[in-house]
Design a protein around this motif. Sequence first.
Motif, PDB file in Angstrom:
ATOM      1  N   LEU A 116      20.622 -18.510  20.765  1.00 52.53           N
ATOM      2  CA  LEU A 116      21.618 -19.542  21.097  1.00 52.53           C
ATOM      3  C   LEU A 116      23.017 -18.961  21.175  1.00 52.53           C
ATOM      4  O   LEU A 116      23.790 -19.288  22.085  1.00 52.53           O
ATOM      5  CB  LEU A 116      21.575 -20.652  20.038  1.00 52.53           C
ATOM      6  CG  LEU A 116      22.640 -21.742  20.120  1.00 52.53           C
ATOM      7  CD1 LEU A 116      22.534 -22.524  21.420  1.00 52.53           C
ATOM      8  CD2 LEU A 116      22.523 -22.695  18.933  1.00 52.53           C
ATOM      9  N   CYS A 117      23.362 -18.087  20.237  1.00 53.49           N
ATOM     10  CA  CYS A 117      24.728 -17.562  20.212  1.00 53.49           C
ATOM     11  C   CYS A 117      24.845 -16.345  19.310  1.00 53.49           C
ATOM     12  O   CYS A 117      24.207 -16.285  18.263  1.00 53.49           O
ATOM     13  CB  CYS A 117      25.675 -18.656  19.705  1.00 53.49           C
ATOM     14  SG  CYS A 117      27.405 -18.254  19.929  1.00 53.49           S
ATOM     15  N   PHE A 118      25.667 -15.393  19.722  1.00 49.66           N
ATOM     16  CA  PHE A 118      26.072 -14.290  18.847  1.00 49.66           C
ATOM     17  C   PHE A 118      27.391 -14.669  18.183  1.00 49.66           C
ATOM     18  O   PHE A 118      28.360 -14.979  18.887  1.00 49.66           O
ATOM     19  CB  PHE A 118      26.306 -13.019  19.660  1.00 49.66           C
ATOM     20  CG  PHE A 118      25.056 -12.401  20.207  1.00 49.66           C
ATOM     21  CD1 PHE A 118      24.381 -11.411  19.500  1.00 49.66           C
ATOM     22  CD2 PHE A 118      24.556 -12.784  21.453  1.00 49.66           C
ATOM     23  CE1 PHE A 118      23.224 -10.829  20.009  1.00 49.66           C
ATOM     24  CE2 PHE A 118      23.402 -12.213  21.969  1.00 49.66           C
ATOM     25  CZ  PHE A 118      22.736 -11.231  21.243  1.00 49.66           C
ATOM     26  N   ASN A 119      27.422 -14.655  16.865  1.00 46.03           N
ATOM     27  CA  ASN A 119      28.687 -14.864  16.154  1.00 46.03           C
ATOM     28  C   ASN A 119      29.344 -13.493  15.998  1.00 46.03           C
ATOM     29  O   ASN A 119      28.998 -12.727  15.112  1.00 46.03           O
ATOM     30  CB  ASN A 119      28.438 -15.524  14.796  1.00 46.03           C
ATOM     31  CG  ASN A 119      27.963 -16.965  14.942  1.00 46.03           C
ATOM     32  OD1 ASN A 119      28.165 -17.590  15.984  1.00 46.03           O
ATOM     33  ND2 ASN A 119      27.342 -17.492  13.909  1.00 46.03           N
ATOM     34  N   VAL A 120      30.285 -13.204  16.891  1.00 44.00           N
ATOM     35  CA  VAL A 120      30.871 -11.866  16.983  1.00 44.00           C
ATOM     36  C   VAL A 120      31.963 -11.709  15.925  1.00 44.00           C
ATOM     37  O   VAL A 120      32.761 -12.616  15.705  1.00 44.00           O
ATOM     38  CB  VAL A 120      31.447 -11.650  18.405  1.00 44.00           C
ATOM     39  CG1 VAL A 120      32.229 -10.344  18.493  1.00 44.00           C
ATOM     40  CG2 VAL A 120      30.323 -11.681  19.438  1.00 44.00           C
ATOM     41  N   GLU A 121      31.961 -10.551  15.264  1.00 47.35           N
ATOM     42  CA  GLU A 121      32.868 -10.364  14.129  1.00 47.35           C
ATOM     43  C   GLU A 121      33.913  -9.276  14.340  1.00 47.35           C
ATOM     44  O   GLU A 121      34.723  -9.011  13.450  1.00 47.35           O
ATOM     45  CB  GLU A 121      32.058 -10.092  12.848  1.00 47.35           C
ATOM     46  CG  GLU A 121      31.038 -11.196  12.564  1.00 47.35           C
ATOM     47  CD  GLU A 121      30.781 -11.477  11.078  1.00 47.35           C
ATOM     48  OE1 GLU A 121      31.618 -11.100  10.248  1.00 47.35           O
ATOM     49  OE2 GLU A 121      29.731 -12.075  10.781  1.00 47.35           O
ATOM     50  N   SER A 122      33.917  -8.611  15.521  1.00 51.77           N
ATOM     51  CA  SER A 122      34.964  -7.609  15.781  1.00 51.77           C
ATOM     52  C   SER A 122      35.073  -7.335  17.278  1.00 51.77           C
ATOM     53  O   SER A 122      34.165  -7.654  18.052  1.00 51.77           O
ATOM     54  CB  SER A 122      34.663  -6.298  15.051  1.00 51.77           C
ATOM     55  OG  SER A 122      33.496  -5.704  15.599  1.00 51.77           O
ATOM     56  N   VAL A 123      36.191  -6.709  17.669  1.00 46.78           N
ATOM     57  CA  VAL A 123      36.396  -6.350  19.083  1.00 46.78           C
ATOM     58  C   VAL A 123      35.373  -5.319  19.524  1.00 46.78           C
ATOM     59  O   VAL A 123      34.835  -5.390  20.630  1.00 46.78           O
ATOM     60  CB  VAL A 123      37.821  -5.777  19.284  1.00 46.78           C
ATOM     61  CG1 VAL A 123      38.059  -5.448  20.757  1.00 46.78           C
ATOM     62  CG2 VAL A 123      38.863  -6.743  18.788  1.00 46.78           C
ATOM     63  N   SER A 124      35.090  -4.356  18.648  1.00 48.64           N
ATOM     64  CA  SER A 124      34.117  -3.320  19.018  1.00 48.64           C
ATOM     65  C   SER A 124      32.759  -3.945  19.284  1.00 48.64           C
ATOM     66  O   SER A 124      32.049  -3.556  20.219  1.00 48.64           O
ATOM     67  CB  SER A 124      33.974  -2.289  17.894  1.00 48.64           C
ATOM     68  OG  SER A 124      35.182  -1.640  17.694  1.00 48.64           O
ATOM     69  N   GLU A 125      32.402  -4.918  18.449  1.00 53.79           N
ATOM     70  CA  GLU A 125      31.111  -5.582  18.643  1.00 53.79           C
ATOM     71  C   GLU A 125      31.099  -6.324  19.985  1.00 53.79           C
ATOM     72  O   GLU A 125      30.089  -6.320  20.701  1.00 53.79           O
ATOM     73  CB  GLU A 125      30.851  -6.559  17.490  1.00 53.79           C
ATOM     74  CG  GLU A 125      29.495  -7.238  17.614  1.00 53.79           C
ATOM     75  CD  GLU A 125      29.284  -8.387  16.626  1.00 53.79           C
ATOM     76  OE1 GLU A 125      29.941  -8.424  15.568  1.00 53.79           O
ATOM     77  OE2 GLU A 125      28.450  -9.254  16.943  1.00 53.79           O
ATOM     78  N   LEU A 126      32.218  -6.935  20.346  1.00 55.91           N
ATOM     79  CA  LEU A 126      32.305  -7.670  21.613  1.00 55.91           C
ATOM     80  C   LEU A 126      32.043  -6.728  22.791  1.00 55.91           C
ATOM     81  O   LEU A 126      31.268  -7.048  23.701  1.00 55.91           O
ATOM     82  CB  LEU A 126      33.692  -8.311  21.739  1.00 55.91           C
ATOM     83  CG  LEU A 126      33.839  -9.322  22.872  1.00 55.91           C
ATOM     84  CD1 LEU A 126      33.157 -10.630  22.506  1.00 55.91           C
ATOM     85  CD2 LEU A 126      35.312  -9.580  23.189  1.00 55.91           C
ATOM     86  N   HIS A 127      32.675  -5.559  22.751  1.00 56.14           N
ATOM     87  CA  HIS A 127      32.487  -4.595  23.841  1.00 56.14           C
ATOM     88  C   HIS A 127      31.047  -4.085  23.876  1.00 56.14           C
ATOM     89  O   HIS A 127      30.455  -3.942  24.941  1.00 56.14           O
ATOM     90  CB  HIS A 127      33.475  -3.434  23.705  1.00 56.14           C
ATOM     91  CG  HIS A 127      34.879  -3.816  24.082  1.00 56.14           C
ATOM     92  ND1 HIS A 127      35.215  -4.197  25.364  1.00 56.14           N
ATOM     93  CD2 HIS A 127      36.014  -3.906  23.350  1.00 56.14           C
ATOM     94  CE1 HIS A 127      36.515  -4.495  25.409  1.00 56.14           C
ATOM     95  NE2 HIS A 127      37.023  -4.330  24.187  1.00 56.14           N
ATOM     96  N   ARG A 128      30.479  -3.835  22.711  1.00 54.86           N
ATOM     97  CA  ARG A 128      29.096  -3.362  22.687  1.00 54.86           C
ATOM     98  C   ARG A 128      28.166  -4.424  23.262  1.00 54.86           C
ATOM     99  O   ARG A 128      27.277  -4.123  24.063  1.00 54.86           O
ATOM    100  CB  ARG A 128      28.671  -2.998  21.272  1.00 54.86           C
ATOM    101  CG  ARG A 128      27.216  -2.536  21.212  1.00 54.86           C
ATOM    102  CD  ARG A 128      26.740  -2.293  19.796  1.00 54.86           C
ATOM    103  NE  ARG A 128      27.219  -1.021  19.282  1.00 54.86           N
ATOM    104  CZ  ARG A 128      26.910  -0.559  18.060  1.00 54.86           C
ATOM    105  NH1 ARG A 128      26.136  -1.271  17.257  1.00 54.86           N
ATOM    106  NH2 ARG A 128      27.371   0.605  17.639  1.00 54.86           N
TER     107      ARG A 128
END
Length: 416
Positions: free
Chosen positions: A120-132
């Motif tokens: 349903l959703c990724f709860n993203v916790e950092s900018v690096s994670e967003l880019h990955r």
Amino acid sequence: MNTLHRIDGRLYLEGVALDMLAERYGTPLYVYSRQALESAYQAYIDAFSATPHLICYAVKANSSLAILNLFARLGAGFDIVSGGELARVLAAGGDANKTVFSGVGKTADEMRAALDAGILCFNVESVSELHRLNRIAGEVGKVAPVSFRVNPDVDPKTHPYISTGLKENKFGVPIADAPALYRLAASLPNLKISGIDCHIGSQLTDLSPLADAADRVLALVDALAAEDIALHHIDLGGGVGIRYHDETPPDLAAYGRTLAARFAGRREKLLLEPGRSLVGNAGLLLTRVEYLKPGEDKNFAIVDAAMNDLMRPALYEAYHEIVAVDERPTPSKRYDIVGPICETGDFLGFARDLAIEEGDLLALLSAGAYGMSMASNYNSRPRAAEILIDRNEIHLIRERETQASLMAGERLASWP
Ligand SMILES: *Cc1c(COP(=O)(O)O)cnc(C)c1O
């Protein structure tokens, strides 16, 4: 509702006598009540009925397959923090489409598995994670639904180890940075903005930090809407506390009313991620007294459960009520209840007044959350079996580990 009760001095969970269970399945033994699990879930459904919502059970509180299956059948979604928890949710018949993926360290493999399952959703916790995540989604030809886990910087007034929403915690992104991060997410080709998320801590006994966090998140959602960044859901996390000893946990109905007032007229769906409050008071840990050891200053009751079975006392100095399974008419004495592990930290309770003899059974109450899911094999101790009670029915939902199962993956080094 009282699923734990005494008849003629014997302790029962629903219709099953605990001393009989210990005889049949051995100790230490985790025992859960289906009725208690279902009524905890129903309390959420009732409390939040005025607001379109999805209850995403936080799997880490108790990840046993039968428990996940029970919540899946009730219609729950899930909050996971690893690929292992995703695999469990799927194996238990849970719906990936109702599952959110939290956690600060998601690996590329975990992202692929979650995209493949249709999370349903990724709860993203950092900018690096967003880019990955953007890169991985591109590689597998999918669009990843994202939320940011924002850190609203409210003090949940709980134990420092389980407080997660302060500036100094490792979790989430600062709420002030969120608008820029949402703009960034909107510019990345393989992401689709889906929601927002926060989780400020655990075992909260006061509603005000939860309400404060909700207000800060809703203000941010409105600011994003003014920039044409629309969200489908607002996930306010878990954290509702339970009664272990003398705490007064937050009134769920009052929490429901608080959020209903704030969500009235909004388009976003409410998500919640309760863990402890769904399972904590639905389970207990049965243990047998091996030795009574009188001392000059204090008496010890050495039991066959230990910190590897229930880590919360050693980890957070958490309190669990400890009661004798079969009452004795003799006067009580004061004991420290300790396990057999070679650590001073291996205690389950201090200064408890109990009328017990060697061989008696004790029940550690409120052990349904962060009990079995945190258990380890320290001191080469097989993990306990688990039983789910349904009225008079006994379901063995996990066999006791054996020495063979503990050693199964090990090899001697291959030198001659
Ligand atoms: C642990 C956790 C929860 C559940 O917390 P409880 O206090 O057990 O309700 C919910 N969401 C996230 C992200 C968590 O890490």
